[in-house]
Design a protein around this motif. Structure first.
Motif, PDB file in Angstrom:
ATOM      1  N   TYR A   1     -30.611 -74.138 -68.411  1.00 25.58           N
ATOM      2  CA  TYR A   1     -31.046 -75.203 -67.497  1.00 25.58           C
ATOM      3  C   TYR A   1     -32.296 -75.849 -68.085  1.00 25.58           C
ATOM      4  CZ  TYR A   1     -28.157 -73.635 -63.490  1.00 25.58           C
ATOM      5  OH  TYR A   1     -27.122 -73.316 -62.654  1.00 25.58           O
ATOM      6  N   MET A   2     -32.405 -77.169 -67.969  1.00 26.50           N
ATOM      7  CA  MET A   2     -33.604 -77.896 -68.400  1.00 26.50           C
ATOM      8  C   MET A   2     -33.870 -79.011 -67.409  1.00 26.50           C
ATOM      9  SD  MET A   2     -32.953 -78.453 -72.474  1.00 26.50           S
ATOM     10  CE  MET A   2     -32.465 -77.109 -73.550  1.00 26.50           C
ATOM     11  N   GLY A   3     -35.117 -79.128 -66.974  1.00 23.73           N
ATOM     12  CA  GLY A   3     -35.408 -80.200 -66.039  1.00 23.73           C
ATOM     13  C   GLY A   3     -36.880 -80.516 -65.926  1.00 23.73           C
ATOM     14  N   PRO A   4     -37.191 -81.762 -65.570  1.00 28.19           N
ATOM     15  CA  PRO A   4     -38.581 -82.156 -65.401  1.00 28.19           C
ATOM     16  C   PRO A   4     -39.151 -81.626 -64.087  1.00 28.19           C
ATOM     17  CG  PRO A   4     -37.152 -83.968 -64.803  1.00 28.19           C
ATOM     18  CD  PRO A   4     -36.260 -82.874 -65.320  1.00 28.19           C
ATOM     19  N   LYS A   5     -40.436 -81.708 -63.949  1.00 36.78           N
ATOM     20  CA  LYS A   5     -41.109 -81.360 -62.711  1.00 36.78           C
ATOM     21  C   LYS A   5     -40.457 -82.124 -61.547  1.00 36.78           C
ATOM     22  CE  LYS A   5     -45.627 -81.676 -60.428  1.00 36.78           C
ATOM     23  NZ  LYS A   5     -47.061 -82.045 -60.601  1.00 36.78           N
ATOM     24  N   GLY A   6     -40.162 -81.402 -60.479  1.00 33.42           N
ATOM     25  CA  GLY A   6     -39.538 -82.026 -59.311  1.00 33.42           C
ATOM     26  C   GLY A   6     -38.039 -81.863 -59.244  1.00 33.42           C
ATOM     27  N   SER A   7     -37.376 -81.489 -60.340  1.00 33.35           N
ATOM     28  CA  SER A   7     -35.934 -81.249 -60.282  1.00 33.35           C
ATOM     29  C   SER A   7     -35.686 -79.954 -59.514  1.00 33.35           C
ATOM     30  CB  SER A   7     -35.331 -81.207 -61.686  1.00 33.35           C
ATOM     31  OG  SER A   7     -36.046 -80.330 -62.537  1.00 33.35           O
ATOM     32  N   TRP A   8     -34.496 -79.854 -58.890  1.00 31.98           N
ATOM     33  CA  TRP A   8     -34.279 -78.727 -57.987  1.00 31.98           C
ATOM     34  C   TRP A   8     -32.793 -78.452 -57.794  1.00 31.98           C
ATOM     35  CZ3 TRP A   8     -32.472 -79.401 -52.663  1.00 31.98           C
ATOM     36  CH2 TRP A   8     -32.159 -80.730 -52.361  1.00 31.98           C
ATOM     37  N   THR A   9     -32.509 -77.285 -57.212  1.00 29.30           N
ATOM     38  CA  THR A   9     -31.145 -76.875 -56.886  1.00 29.30           C
ATOM     39  C   THR A   9     -31.052 -76.599 -55.400  1.00 29.30           C
ATOM     40  OG1 THR A   9     -30.791 -75.889 -59.071  1.00 29.30           O
ATOM     41  CG2 THR A   9     -29.359 -75.135 -57.290  1.00 29.30           C
ATOM     42  N   PRO A  10     -30.075 -77.187 -54.689  1.00 28.75           N
ATOM     43  CA  PRO A  10     -29.955 -77.005 -53.235  1.00 28.75           C
ATOM     44  C   PRO A  10     -29.668 -75.555 -52.838  1.00 28.75           C
ATOM     45  CG  PRO A  10     -28.681 -78.903 -53.974  1.00 28.75           C
ATOM     46  CD  PRO A  10     -29.098 -78.167 -55.202  1.00 28.75           C
ATOM     47  N   PHE A  11     -29.756 -75.307 -51.548  1.00 30.21           N
ATOM     48  CA  PHE A  11     -29.550 -73.992 -50.949  1.00 30.21           C
ATOM     49  C   PHE A  11     -28.109 -73.532 -51.196  1.00 30.21           C
ATOM     50  CE2 PHE A  11     -29.120 -71.383 -46.910  1.00 30.21           C
ATOM     51  CZ  PHE A  11     -30.045 -70.416 -47.269  1.00 30.21           C
ATOM     52  N   HIS A  12     -27.937 -72.314 -51.718  1.00 25.86           N
ATOM     53  CA  HIS A  12     -26.607 -71.828 -52.064  1.00 25.86           C
ATOM     54  C   HIS A  12     -26.638 -70.321 -52.310  1.00 25.86           C
ATOM     55  CE1 HIS A  12     -28.488 -71.983 -56.007  1.00 25.86           C
ATOM     56  NE2 HIS A  12     -27.501 -71.218 -56.471  1.00 25.86           N
ATOM     57  N   ALA A  13     -25.459 -69.721 -52.379  1.00 24.26           N
ATOM     58  CA  ALA A  13     -25.279 -68.374 -52.906  1.00 24.26           C
ATOM     59  C   ALA A  13     -24.409 -68.504 -54.152  1.00 24.26           C
ATOM     60  CB  ALA A  13     -24.629 -67.452 -51.887  1.00 24.26           C
ATOM     61  N   ASP A  14     -24.564 -67.580 -55.089  1.00 22.59           N
ATOM     62  CA  ASP A  14     -23.934 -67.754 -56.395  1.00 22.59           C
ATOM     63  C   ASP A  14     -22.426 -67.527 -56.377  1.00 22.59           C
ATOM     64  OD1 ASP A  14     -26.152 -68.536 -57.959  1.00 22.59           O
ATOM     65  OD2 ASP A  14     -26.894 -66.482 -57.952  1.00 22.59           O
ATOM     66  N   VAL A  15     -21.761 -68.113 -57.374  1.00 24.04           N
ATOM     67  CA  VAL A  15     -20.318 -68.093 -57.518  1.00 24.04           C
ATOM     68  C   VAL A  15     -19.769 -66.672 -57.415  1.00 24.04           C
ATOM     69  CG1 VAL A  15     -20.512 -67.967 -60.055  1.00 24.04           C
ATOM     70  CG2 VAL A  15     -18.426 -68.849 -59.013  1.00 24.04           C
ATOM     71  N   PHE A  16     -18.658 -66.511 -56.691  1.00 23.54           N
ATOM     72  CA  PHE A  16     -17.980 -65.228 -56.473  1.00 23.54           C
ATOM     73  C   PHE A  16     -18.870 -64.216 -55.748  1.00 23.54           C
ATOM     74  CE2 PHE A  16     -16.268 -66.373 -60.889  1.00 23.54           C
ATOM     75  CZ  PHE A  16     -15.255 -67.159 -60.374  1.00 23.54           C
ATOM     76  N   ARG A  17     -20.017 -64.649 -55.241  1.00 24.08           N
ATOM     77  CA  ARG A  17     -21.050 -63.756 -54.697  1.00 24.08           C
ATOM     78  C   ARG A  17     -21.524 -62.784 -55.784  1.00 24.08           C
ATOM     79  NH1 ARG A  17     -20.987 -67.425 -51.899  1.00 24.08           N
ATOM     80  NH2 ARG A  17     -20.973 -67.520 -49.630  1.00 24.08           N
TER      81      ARG A  17
END
Length: 407
Positions: A170-186
């Motif tokens: 993963y690469m991202g600038p300040k302020g990038s984000w990932t929404p609320f979730h649980a990971d694949v297949f749990r």
């Protein structure tokens, strides 16, 4: 060698603590068996200090002397790679809209050369780049021994028909984000910061039910003011166990099964991430697969008279969940056969080519696979799935071979 000691494996997992005041931090050596018992089996999150990743090549090549992202190096060495990029400002169902970039073009954006027509800067986040698959000889990092019992990536490594894995950059600038979730297949996941800092918010398994709207859709952003709107999220005040942690440069977060989480980059950040399953959480993955199939069947319950409704449900299960019953069995079979071979003297069992899995661990794994196979064969829908009847290595035969190996 990864071992569990001479005792019998624990028969089950404790319920994770519902109220933790902070994530445990592991700052020095911890025995694999201790991590196994205290974090994997108990399904508890933790943070590993930067000392565990300080020898990684990525922490030298991909980081400037001032501890920033060495985007020039990345652009020069991997610029032609095609990478998935999410628009953090564009919601797409319960995730973010994605497109494909050349890495060199994404780096140009990151360096500030790309703006919208209105002159405002977009917030774009490079996610789920299969770096190891694209550059298998580069050696950016070495998976920590605590995460080496990784059935998911073991399964994809030995497959010849399809190339895939669950190892990402993963690469991202300040302020990038990932929404609320649980990971694949749990699955479990781990995430190591090569540079930069992240803010994480966690909720324990089951607490997400209070963070859903009346239609069952989880909140997209746990920091959103919408969460305080009782007409949209009437159960939100009942959610407990929220944890927040700041992940520093070089640190690694262990995310247990079923823990919903949301992540923000507080600075320009690069991280390496794996998803994985093993004997300690395979029952969670099985239960989630069954739950997902139940949801599919309910959604198309008015179509039960269609031709081969069972196969259609499996097709939809694979499309929405990422795996159907047949592939779940193929996954178990691959892992089981390698462990049976080990117990019958056909050579060592290596994970990622360098971590040796010991005998007690293999026995533990096979007992967990035995549990899953029994549930699969007991599922009333199993006999109606035609593809199982065509198999030479039928689940019932594999179950017999597992039992024989264990005896």
């Amino acid at each position: 060698m990864i071992e569990l000691g001479s005792g019998e494996p624990s028969p089950g997992r404790e319920t994770p603590d519902q109220v933790l005041t902070a994530l445990p931090r592991i700052c020095g050596h911890i025995a694999y068996e201790e991590f196994f018992r205290e974090f994997l089996e108990k399904n508890k999150p933790c943070v590993f200090s930067s000392s565990f990743t300080e020898e990684w090549r990525a922490r030298t090549d991909w980081v400037t002397p001032s501890a920033g992202a060495h985007v020039q190096y990345l652009q020069e060495h991997f610029g032609e790679a095609e990478v998935p990029v999410a628009n953090c400002d564009q919601k797409h169902y319960d995730s973010q809209e994605k497109t494909t970039y050349k890495l060199k073009d994404y780096i140009d954006y990151w360096k500030g050369l790309r703006k919208t027509s209105s002159g405002t800067k977009q917030c774009l986040y490079l996610k789920d780049w299969h770096f190891v698959r694209a550059y298998p000889d580069y050696g950016a990092y070495t998976t920590l021994q605590y995460f080496a019992s990784d059935w998911l990536n073991e399964f994809w490594e030995v497959r010849e028909d399809i190339q895939d894995d669950y190892r990402f950059v993963y690469m991202g600038p300040k302020g990038s984000w990932t929404p609320f979730h649980a990971d694949v297949f749990r699955s479990y996941s781990w995430s190591a910061n090569i540079c930069g800092r992240k803010r994480w918010v966690f909720y324990p398994p089951g607490e997400d039910q209070y963070l859903r709207d009346p239609f069952g859709t989880p909140i997209y952003d746990v920091d959103s003011a919408e969460l305080s709107d009782s007409s949209k999220y009437p159960k939100a005040p009942s959610a407990i166990g929220r944890l927040e942690v700041i992940q520093e440069l070089g640190e690694t977060i262990f995310v247990p099964s079923g823990w919903h989480h949301q992540v923000w980059n507080l600075e320009d950040t690069i991280s390496i991430n794996h998803n994985w399953l093993n004997g300690t959480n395979i029952h969670v993955a099985w239960d989630f697969l069954v739950e997902s199939l139940n949801q599919v069947e309910y959604a198309i319950r008015d179509c039960t008279e269609m031709d081969d409704w069972v196969s259609q449900c499996q097709l939809l299960l694979r499309a929405t969940h990422g795996m159907d019953y047949k592939e779940f069995y193929a996954f178990l079979r691959t892992v089981a056969r390698r462990r049976i071979d080990y117990l019958t003297g056909k050579g060592p069992l290596l994970s990622f080519g360098y971590w040796e899995i010991g005998k007690n661990h293999v026995i533990y794994d096979l007992k967990k696979i035995q549990w899953c196979l029994e549930r699969l064969l007991d599922d009333e829908r199993f006999e109606t799935i035609k593809s199982f009847g065509e198999m030479e290595d039928h689940p019932s035969r594999l179950l017999e071979d597992v039992a024989s190996a264990l005896s």
